[in-house]
Design a protein around this motif. Sequence first.
Motif, mmCIF file in Angstrom:
data_model
loop_
_atom_site.group_PDB
_atom_site.id
_atom_site.type_symbol
_atom_site.label_atom_id
_atom_site.label_comp_id
_atom_site.label_asym_id
_atom_site.label_seq_id
_atom_site.Cartn_x
_atom_site.Cartn_y
_atom_site.Cartn_z
ATOM 1 N N ILE A 112 -19.347 -7.981 19.915
ATOM 2 C CA ILE A 112 -18.407 -7.064 20.440
ATOM 3 C C ILE A 112 -17.360 -6.867 19.088
ATOM 4 C CG2 ILE A 112 -16.170 -6.445 21.934
ATOM 5 C CD1 ILE A 112 -17.617 -8.337 23.930
ATOM 6 N N LEU A 113 -17.568 -5.861 18.642
ATOM 7 C CA LEU A 113 -16.600 -5.593 17.362
ATOM 8 C C LEU A 113 -15.588 -4.584 17.580
ATOM 9 C CD1 LEU A 113 -19.785 -5.300 15.046
ATOM 10 C CD2 LEU A 113 -18.577 -7.390 15.650
ATOM 11 N N PHE A 114 -14.694 -4.682 16.961
ATOM 12 C CA PHE A 114 -13.516 -4.028 17.002
ATOM 13 C C PHE A 114 -12.704 -3.672 15.740
ATOM 14 C CE2 PHE A 114 -11.735 -8.090 17.552
ATOM 15 C CZ PHE A 114 -10.374 -7.943 17.067
ATOM 16 N N ARG A 115 -11.854 -2.494 15.720
ATOM 17 C CA ARG A 115 -11.216 -2.191 14.697
ATOM 18 C C ARG A 115 -10.155 -1.217 15.188
ATOM 19 N NH1 ARG A 115 -15.322 1.392 11.385
ATOM 20 N NH2 ARG A 115 -15.099 3.329 12.368
ATOM 21 N N GLY A 116 -8.879 -1.212 14.592
ATOM 22 C CA GLY A 116 -7.671 -0.531 15.027
ATOM 23 C C GLY A 116 -7.556 0.667 14.652
ATOM 24 N N SER A 117 -6.472 1.354 14.853
ATOM 25 C CA SER A 117 -6.416 2.965 14.294
ATOM 26 C C SER A 117 -6.468 2.957 12.941
ATOM 27 C CB SER A 117 -5.033 3.180 14.876
ATOM 28 O OG SER A 117 -4.024 2.457 14.852
ATOM 29 N N SER A 118 -6.916 4.071 12.914
ATOM 30 C CA SER A 118 -7.131 4.798 11.114
ATOM 31 C C SER A 118 -7.987 3.984 10.495
ATOM 32 C CB SER A 118 -5.744 5.079 10.571
ATOM 33 O OG SER A 118 -5.114 5.949 11.366
ATOM 34 N N GLY A 119 -9.101 3.016 11.100
ATOM 35 C CA GLY A 119 -10.053 2.385 10.314
ATOM 36 C C GLY A 119 -9.407 1.219 9.798
ATOM 37 N N SER A 120 -8.051 0.858 10.222
ATOM 38 C CA SER A 120 -7.704 -0.717 9.927
ATOM 39 C C SER A 120 -8.486 -1.646 10.561
ATOM 40 C CB SER A 120 -6.035 -0.536 10.481
ATOM 41 O OG SER A 120 -6.232 -0.770 11.555
ATOM 42 N N VAL A 158 -15.266 10.084 12.235
ATOM 43 C CA VAL A 158 -15.119 11.729 12.753
ATOM 44 C C VAL A 158 -14.865 11.726 14.109
ATOM 45 C CG1 VAL A 158 -16.050 13.862 12.679
ATOM 46 C CG2 VAL A 158 -16.350 12.570 10.743
ATOM 47 N N PHE A 159 -15.850 10.778 14.882
ATOM 48 C CA PHE A 159 -15.711 10.908 16.248
ATOM 49 C C PHE A 159 -14.466 10.309 16.992
ATOM 50 C CE2 PHE A 159 -16.677 8.935 20.463
ATOM 51 C CZ PHE A 159 -17.109 9.758 21.162
ATOM 52 N N SER A 160 -14.014 9.173 16.388
ATOM 53 C CA SER A 160 -12.916 8.414 16.799
ATOM 54 C C SER A 160 -11.534 9.268 16.509
ATOM 55 C CB SER A 160 -13.044 6.792 16.350
ATOM 56 O OG SER A 160 -12.646 6.874 14.701
ATOM 57 N N LYS A 161 -11.597 9.772 15.493
ATOM 58 C CA LYS A 161 -10.453 10.474 15.112
ATOM 59 C C LYS A 161 -9.411 9.605 14.944
ATOM 60 C CE LYS A 161 -11.551 14.955 17.422
ATOM 61 N NZ LYS A 161 -11.583 15.880 18.225
ATOM 62 N N GLY A 162 -9.770 8.273 14.137
ATOM 63 C CA GLY A 162 -8.491 7.447 13.881
ATOM 64 C C GLY A 162 -8.083 6.532 14.917
ATOM 65 N N ALA A 163 -8.593 6.562 16.243
ATOM 66 C CA ALA A 163 -8.133 5.858 17.313
ATOM 67 C C ALA A 163 -9.099 4.498 17.156
ATOM 68 C CB ALA A 163 -8.524 6.314 18.609
ATOM 69 N N PRO A 164 -8.182 3.355 17.847
ATOM 70 C CA PRO A 164 -9.187 2.175 17.817
ATOM 71 C C PRO A 164 -10.461 2.352 18.413
ATOM 72 C CG PRO A 164 -6.889 2.070 18.750
ATOM 73 C CD PRO A 164 -7.046 3.313 18.506
ATOM 74 N N VAL A 165 -11.482 1.577 17.785
ATOM 75 C CA VAL A 165 -12.839 1.840 18.277
ATOM 76 C C VAL A 165 -13.441 0.026 18.509
ATOM 77 C CG1 VAL A 165 -15.191 2.167 17.484
ATOM 78 C CG2 VAL A 165 -13.079 3.540 16.645
ATOM 79 N N ILE A 166 -14.127 0.217 19.697
ATOM 80 C CA ILE A 166 -15.034 -1.214 20.111
ATOM 81 C C ILE A 166 -16.308 -0.599 20.038
ATOM 82 C CG2 ILE A 166 -15.358 -2.652 21.964
ATOM 83 C CD1 ILE A 166 -12.238 -2.061 23.123
ATOM 84 N N LEU A 167 -17.143 -1.577 19.358
ATOM 85 C CA LEU A 167 -18.453 -1.368 19.247
ATOM 86 C C LEU A 167 -19.081 -2.728 19.788
ATOM 87 C CD1 LEU A 167 -20.932 0.112 17.800
ATOM 88 C CD2 LEU A 167 -20.272 -1.197 15.984
#
Length: 162
Positions: free
Chosen positions: A105-113, A4-13
């Motif tokens: 360092i974990l990451f995923r692309g847009s829209s949860g890809s 919800v927070f990322s709104k489909g944008a790529p995420v780095i955790l």
Amino acid sequence: ELEVFSKGAPVILAGDLNSTPRTVLKGNSTSGVYGLLTEGSVGVSHQDHPVMMRPSSGILTGISPEDVPILVVAPFKSAYREVHGSDETIVTNASVDFMGCLDYILFRGSSGSHGEGLRVVDAPKLPTSEDLRPQLPLPSADHPSDHLPVVADFELTSKAAS
């Protein structure tokens, strides 16, 4: 919540997850935390699921695996695994009686890809266990923390920009 927070944008955790990639003491299987974040789920029968960790005591007394859902998230990729092939040989924390990977360092692309829209470019090598052994325990003169810094460079790909 993260979706919800990322709104489909790529995420780095990134952070200290206090979990190794594998649970050696419990059959050398993928640890629950690492499995949840990189594979996307942890079943209630997994040895690290809260129900299995406390089957007859504490706050979960009387709770059976059937009462608890499978833990599920959109999976992430590991920057160090992408660049170096594994998280299992990386050392991010070292003491007299422990040496292993706890920081990620974990990451995923847009829209949860699983990575589309975001690409790891580099993740510098960390000192090996052999390099660190003479400096134990950390912190030391060369490493002012008990955790080594993890760093990665990323690139937004065209799919993330659209």
